[in-house]
Design an enzyme around this catalytic site. Structure first.
Site, mmCIF file in Angstrom:
data_model
loop_
_atom_site.group_PDB
_atom_site.id
_atom_site.type_symbol
_atom_site.label_atom_id
_atom_site.label_comp_id
_atom_site.label_asym_id
_atom_site.label_seq_id
_atom_site.Cartn_x
_atom_site.Cartn_y
_atom_site.Cartn_z
ATOM 1 C CE LYS A 24 -4.451 0.907 0.183
ATOM 2 N NZ LYS A 24 -5.580 0.066 -0.222
ATOM 3 C CG ASP A 53 -7.337 3.302 -0.788
ATOM 4 O OD1 ASP A 53 -7.735 2.132 -0.678
ATOM 5 O OD2 ASP A 53 -7.469 4.135 0.127
#
Ligand code: NDP
Ligand code: 2IT
Length: 448
Positions: free
Chosen positions: A129, A169
């Site tokens: 991430k 995201d």
């Protein structure tokens, strides 16, 4: 949420001591270790061979400066991150988040969760991430472009189609992915599937945009059907009005539900006649405006300040699709009081631990994020496959695969829970099923 194993309790304490103040990361680790106690009790080699200790420490943390110039010529310096958490079962894979709240704890919790989620999809992708504390709200396209180019000027050194494949995201959608991909292509002089969520004209997959929200509803539908229920005729409340919320609304409506509320970080709209999704798309995707504009254009709809009060709206099905810890205990109590029978997480870690406990204790069907929002990254992996083949599937083909993946995922998480004496507990089932594939691969490699 207690950890029924002495070694794992000690490990939790070490994680907290090593990185104090990382509350989101601690929360995510505690939840997983709580579920894994029965597994390590049955398989002590997982502790002996170092798998558990390695699991909670990212393989690599990259942290960098991102300088950029605004339209007035002022210089700003943001902070960029990429945490390459676990590559046991495939290249690091996971989104980039641009939001002012981004810090190491948040990226770490997201990367940790991504490792298990990606494993659950059944596809060969590891966990990672990244992101930045940059806020795209209110910035011009040119400012966002300059920021993305500067961000990629550093990130490109660490990613690649077989190494690490970022995606979107919060705050990173099609526009940002376009700028990031364009800069990677320019720097490397190669056209590869290094990012997913790309535009359809340059290697994107049909149905990726819809995948997280649609996948959430497919998972929920499986869970509901298993309990003799369904979306048909149910009132649905969805928090957020971004990518996940929008396509959750679309699919929930197609499946016969009536979505009556959506939100953004300022407040929520309530429309007793059912949300007009085309209007939401126009406001959020085209105009990038606030959700409260909806009530100016839709007679009878109401706007209420304060996003957390959305959980007071009576509903049968609640889909939190905004951000972490957006559904606290008071919200859970209100939902339970109003006879909500199912909660399925579209966002990552939206329910606080206390809220999760309340749902499970009161018998509300509860789908945890790692399982229920895995459709987005699953279709990202399908985008990688299509890029490798230099071929593209139709919307129908991708959507059919997504449906199968979410049905398998529901079955596997349910079976894992039952195998360890926790039938019906999808939180434990998802954590265990996601963990086992990663852990067995780590064991196979020996200590690396
Ligand atoms: P978007 O940026 O498209 O939308 C985010 C939405 O959540 C916006 O409505 C935003 O409102 C709201 N929001 C953001 N922060 C807060 C906050 N602190 N409090 C209340 N509302 C907030 O992001 P996505 O839809 O892509 O992501 C939503 C969630 O889903 C995240 O948790 C993400 O990690 C998760 N997720 C996303 C996937 C994807 O494929 N995109 C896949 C799996 C999970 P505002 O505009 O006011 O900020
Ligand atoms: O949280 C997530 O699963 C995502 N933001 C999607 C990640 C991806 O690589 O598609």
């Amino acid at each position: 949420m207690s950890i029924q194993n002495e070694y794992l309790n000690g490990l939790m304490e070490r994680v907290m001591k090593r990185d104090p103040g990382e509350s989101e990361y601690h929360q995510a680790v505690r939840e997983v270790l709580s579920s894994l106690a029965p597994v390590v009790n049955a398989r002590p080699e997982l502790i002996r061979e170092g798998v558990m200790d390695c699991l909670v420490e990212p393989e690599r943390t990259i942290k960098f400066r991102v300088p950029w110039e605004d339209d007035e010529g002022n210089i700003h310096v943001n902070r960029g991150y990429r945490i390459q958490f676990n590559s046991a079962i495939g290249p690091y894979k996971g989104g980039l988040r641009f939001h002012p709240s981004v810090n190491e704890s948040i990226i770490k919790f997201l990367g940790f969760e991504q490792t298990f989620k990606n494993s659950l999809t059944g596809l060969p992708i590891g966990g990672g991430k990244g992101g930045s504390d940059f806020d795209p709200h209110g910035k011009s396209d040119a400012e966002v472009m300059r920021f993305c180019q500067s961000f990629m000027n550093e990130l490109f050194k660490y990613i690649g189609p077989d190494t690490d494949v970022p995606a979107g995201d919060i705050g990173v959608g099609a526009r940002e992915i376009g700028y990031l991909f364009g800069q990677y292509k320019r720097l490397r002089n190669e056209f590869t599937g290094v990012l997913t969520g790309k535009g359809l004209t340059y290697g994107g997959s049909l149905a990726r945009k819809e995948a997280t929200g649609y996948g959430l509803c497919y998972f929920t539908d499986n869970m509901l059907k298993n309990a003799g229920k369904g979306f048909e005729g149910a009132t649905v409340v969805i928090s957020g009005s971004g990518n996940v919320a929008t396509y959750a609304c679309e699919k929930a409506t197609q499946l016969g539900g009536k979505v009556v509320a959506m939100s953004d970080s300022n407040g929520y709209i309530y429309d007793k006649d059912g949300i007009n999704l085309e209007l939401v798309k126009q406001i959020k995707e085209v105009e990038r405006a606030r959700i409260k504009v909806y009530v100016d254009r839709k007679p009878g709809a109401e706007y209420h300040e304060g996003c957390v009060n959305i959980w007071n709206v009576p509903c049968g099905i609640a889909l939190p699709c905004a951000t972490q810890n957006e559904l606290p205990l008071e919200g859970a109590k209100a939902l339970i009081r109003n006879s909500c029978f199912a909660v399925a997480e579209g966002a990552n870690m939206p329910s606080t631990p206390e809220a999760m406990d309340a749902f499970q204790e009161s018998g509300v069907l509860f789908a945890p994020a790692k399982a229920s929002n895995a459709g987005g990254v699953a279709v990202s992996a399908l985008e990688m496959s299509q890029n490798s083949m230099r071929f593209s599937w139709t919307f129908q083909e991708v959507d059919d695969r997504l449906k199968t993946i979410m049905a398998d995922l529901y079955r596997n998480a349910s079976a894992a829970a039952a195998q360890f004496g926790l039938a019906g507990n999808l939180v434990a089932g998802a954590n265990i099923a996601g963990f086992l594939k990663v852990a067995d691969s780590m064991l196979a490699y020996g200590l690396v």
